[in-house]
Enzyme design. Structure first.
Site, PDB file in Angstrom:
ATOM      1  N   ASP A  59      -8.137  -0.073  -1.525  1.00 50.72           N
ATOM      2  CA  ASP A  59      -7.546   0.690  -2.640  1.00 50.72           C
ATOM      3  C   ASP A  59      -6.118   0.215  -2.909  1.00 50.72           C
ATOM      4  OD1 ASP A  59      -7.524   2.537  -4.721  1.00 50.72           O
ATOM      5  OD2 ASP A  59      -6.863   4.193  -3.447  1.00 50.72           O
ATOM      6  N   ILE A  60      -5.949  -1.099  -2.998  1.00 55.88           N
ATOM      7  CA  ILE A  60      -4.610  -1.636  -3.279  1.00 55.88           C
ATOM      8  C   ILE A  60      -4.348  -1.479  -4.772  1.00 55.88           C
ATOM      9  CG2 ILE A  60      -3.155  -3.690  -3.289  1.00 55.88           C
ATOM     10  CD1 ILE A  60      -4.688  -4.628  -0.811  1.00 55.88           C
TER      11      ILE A  60
END
Length: 112
Positions: A59-60
């Site tokens: 979830d960058i």
């Protein structure tokens, strides 16, 4: 009867530069090539380290990148490991996780 006492601590560090979106806004809505390279290099090093120990962030996004100082060139921190997975305990990552607006379009093509 023996009772064990478990004490857990949570340490939080102040990130006065805010997240990457706030940092970009505070710098007039754009960053120089040099500043961008400094930030991306630190994120890349963080991801390389995570992968070397078998962790995938998943979830960058700009909101999960914190600027540890308001000045350019200071440390960047990758945060929010709520969607992270340990590759040593998962045989395959086939679940769709992360923030919808940041998921690559090809991911949806393969899920259809």
């Amino acid at each position: 009867m023996h009772h064990s006492l478990i004490i857990r601590y949570l340490f939080m560090e102040l990130a006065p530069g805010g997240d990457l979106c706030s940092f970009v806004s505070a710098n007039g809505g754009h960053l120089t090539d040099l500043t961008t390279r400094i930030i991306i290099r630190q994120i890349t090093i963080a991801v390389q380290y995570l992968h070397s120990i078998g962790i995938v962030h998943r979830d960058i996004k700009p909101e999960n990148i914190l600027m540890m100082n308001t000045a350019v060139g200071h440390r960047v921190a990758l945060t929010d490991f709520g969607c992270a997975a340990n590759l040593h305990s998962v045989s395959r990552m086939d679940s769709l996780v992360g923030t919808f607006d940041y998921v690559a379009p090809y991911v949806f093509l393969h899920k259809a």
